[in-house]
Design a protein around this motif. Structure first.
Motif: not given
Ligand code: SF4
Lengths: 214, 471
Positions: A112-139
């Protein structure tokens, strides 16, 4: 802020990298005096055939049928699956306001971009970082199976797939605490309500004119 | 007990909670609200289903978007829809939450930083915030005052507190006596010229020394107003008899027994004799000359008899580059005397210089004179309806109008390009405001910051001049 402990919801795939905040909410909507009501203009340029203005009646605007959020199978999605560098661009807090207002509580991406990542938490959104390969398989799985849902358990810090498989994720412990308890900065301060009241009582004795009304 | 600075005393009196990492919860006694930075804060309250912690500590007035021409149409007369919505929204929010608002058409309406002290809503010893960086102004009364962002506006509305870390202490000491024709604005511009726009970063600045003791409260406000232009969020002047006299009898000032108790408490609002400051800057007030900014930052400032710097003679390449860029934007040549710069527009107003004293000072220069025909527009914009009324009672409006000025209604006006009063591209303006950034008064506009006296003299001459030749 609402508490975020555990949720299960449909996943919508946003299959492009570097989605910037201007794409999330175009700048003509920033003149608003509100921080709610941005949901109908989330991804406005991708979602509608025409160009939206702050005073457009969004319910009457022609939709782009091929855009992911317009497809029947992704209606009601609360989890956004995204690619790397999600939320880049300006620091506008309108971007998380729009995602939240639309209904997204979780965004999963390889980065994620930094500022956006922080802004998410301030507004009740959970941003989750996962390995690229895991994200690929989820897609792959989301595309393959209609009605694909994930369970996000913040308390246990795991994502549970429909087949019961779990994926562990990391989250800053302070941010986790705030989300689990529904605390924003204001909520945190209000935990000290008794201290504030005690201060006021003391201050009323020493500087009563500050409490004289008017 | 160790000796304390004024800032230490104000801080200590407002700590609700102190965390180990240095952050503290600070109690806020007063919040001023205007239309630009408050809408999302109220919206946030509404979304979280929260109520203001203490309604009576808030006071609202629209200023940035308010037109300064005919106001009889009220809010509806604002032609720009975005401006109008912001002003309307402030009114709606104030009504919904029960907050006092001095709306358009109310004689008490004006620039928040003029209105607060004028109403006695700013009191010595208070903590005061507003979603505006020039909140430093209120420190002139010995209040701990600074600007905050929209999320903090909401935080204060909801909790009456702010999460903060303590700043460092700086003392700017100006001794001696000012020359006639040298005003508080010149003093603060000279200070910024000396310490730079980052000089006060991370500090609360206390202005001390004979010059500030001799200065009126209005003058002290002009100085504290521009503390932020020196990088400091907070500017302060110790409380003295003048402060008490200024506050007495104002609508929000304490009354009766409260008044006596308050005055006793306020008299301690000064730095202890042997208090230590992290940074001390000393200047000789008798050597300060009338100032004019030539560039695009308040630190690009010179004595009126100065000559615009030459980037070729600047050894620091970064500074040389800054000078070059400023000269290009300002359309000026290196080595030009300040006095050769034309004054095509003149603006007397803004939260820096729109109080009664400012208009008196400018009127003293203008009396019996005419604005040069080289001047395309000259605006006099009082900071509040009450300032306007007072000036009119003193007949000052006539002096301005007879000289060729437009005598307007209160608001931020040409201080920033948010309402209808804009400085056109390429035009030079003698302005009593506080920021000469690119595009601040209008896209491509060229701002020269000066005192009200200097602005008036420039209006008469059609270019920048030494006001002392006009007294
Ligand atoms: S007068 Fe200028 S600096 Fe002061 S509050 Fe208004 S816009 Fe800001």
């Amino acid at each position: 802020m609402e508490k975020f402990v555990k949720m299960t919801a449909i996943v919508a795939p946003m299959d492009r990298a570097n989605v910037d905040t201007d794409a999330i909410i175009p700048k003509q909507f920033l003149k608003s005096i509100k921080r709610s009501g941005f949901g109908p203009n989330l991804f406005d340029e991708w979602r509608y055939e025409d160009v939206g203005e702050p005073d457009s009646d969004n319910s009457k605007r022609p939709l782009r049928k091929d855009f992911v959020l317009n497809q029947e199978r992704y209606q009601g999605a609360k989890i956004l699956l995204a690619r790397e560098n999600f939320g880049c661009g300006s620091s506008r807090e309108h971007a998380p306001w729009a995602l939240k207002d639309y209904g997204f509580d979780v965004v999963i991406a390889p980065s994620f971009a930094d500022i956006f990542f922080n802004n998410c938490f301030k507004n009740g959104i959970l941003p989750i970082v996962l390995d690229e390969s895991i994200v690929d398989s989820l897609f792959d799985e989301v595309h393959a199976q209609e009605g694909y849902e994930l369970t996000v358990d913040l308390d246990k810090q795991v994502i549970v797939k429909p087949n019961g498989e779990t994926i562990r994720f990391e989250v800053d412990s302070f941010r986790r605490h705030c989300l689990l308890n529904g605390l924003d900065d204001i909520g945190l301060t209000l935990q000290h309500e008794a201290d504030i009241k005690a201060y006021e009582e003391k201050r009323k004795q020493t500087a009563p004119w500050l409490f004289a009304g008017k | 007990m160790s000796a304390k600075t004024l800032y230490d005393k104000l801080w200590d009196a407002h700590v609700v909670r102190q965390e180990d990492d240095g952050t503290a919860l600070i109690y806020i006694d007063r919040q001023l609200l205007h239309e630009v930075t408050s809408p999302q804060a109220f919206e946030g309250l509404r979304m979280a289903n929260r109520k203001p912690w203490r309604i009576d500590t808030n006071l609202a007035t629209p200023d940035h978007n308010v037109p300064t021409t005919d106001l009889t149409g009220g809010v509806a007369s604002i032609t720009d829809p975005v401006s109008r919505i912001q002003v309307e929204t402030l009114g709606m929010n104030a009504r919904e939450f029960g907050i006092t608002e001095f709306g358009m058409g109310d004689i008490r309406q004006g620039i928040v930083h003029v209105v607060g002290p004028e109403e006695g809503a700013t009191l010595p010893g208070m903590t005061l915030v507003c979603g505006d960086s020039h909140t430093a102004t209120h420190g002139a009364l010995g209040a701990l005052a600074h600007g905050v962002g929209t999320s903090e506006v909401e935080h204060v509305l909801a909790t009456q507190c702010l999460i903060q870390k303590k700043m460092k202490n700086m003392l700017v000491k100006v001794e001696g006596q000012l020359q006639p024709g040298v005003s508080p604005k010149d003093v603060v511009l000279a200070i910024i010229g000396k310490i730079g726009t980052a000089g006060g970063n991370g500090h609360a600045i206390e202005f001390g020394g004979q010059v500030f003791r001799d200065m009126s409260i209005e003058g002290r406000m002009t100085v504290c107003n521009m503390a932020i232009e020196a990088g400091a969020r907070v500017g302060l002047v110790a409380v003295d008899d003048k402060t008490v006299e200024y506050v007495q009898g104002r609508p929000y000032a304490p009354k009766g027994d409260d008044w006596d108790a308050a005055v006793t408490a306020w008299m301690d609002l000064k730095s202890d004799e042997d208090a230590e400051f992290d940074t001390v800057v000393e200047m000789d007030g008798s050597k300060i000359e009338p100032q004019v900014t030539w560039g695009t930052s308040p630190e690009m400032v010179l004595d009126v008899n100065g000559i615009i710097p030459d980037p070729e003679k600047e050894t620091d390449p970064v500074k040389a580059d800054g000078i070059r860029r400023a000269l290009t934007y300002m359309g000026l040549e290196a080595n030009t005397p300040i006095k050769d710069i034309p004054a095509e527009y003149v603006f007397i107003g803004s939260c820096t210089n729109s109080r009664i004293e400012d208009f008196r000072a400018a009127a003293a220069v203008l009396k019996g004179k005419k604005v040069s025909d080289k001047v395309e527009q000259a605006l006099a914009v009082p900071g509040s309806g009450l300032v306007k009324q007072q000036a009119e009672q003193e007949g000052l409006d006539k002096i301005f109008i007879e000289a060729g000025f437009e005598w307007r209604n209160p608001g931020c006006s040409m201080c920033l390009a948010m309402n209808a009063d804009k400085l056109p591209t390429g035009k030079h303006c003698a302005s009593t405001s506080n920021r000469n950034f690119e595009g601040r008064q209008g896209a491509g506009g060229r701002t020269h910051l000066v005192s009200p006296e200097m602005a008036a003299a420039a209006a008469v001459a059609g270019h920048f001049v030494d006001v002392r030749d006009y007294l």
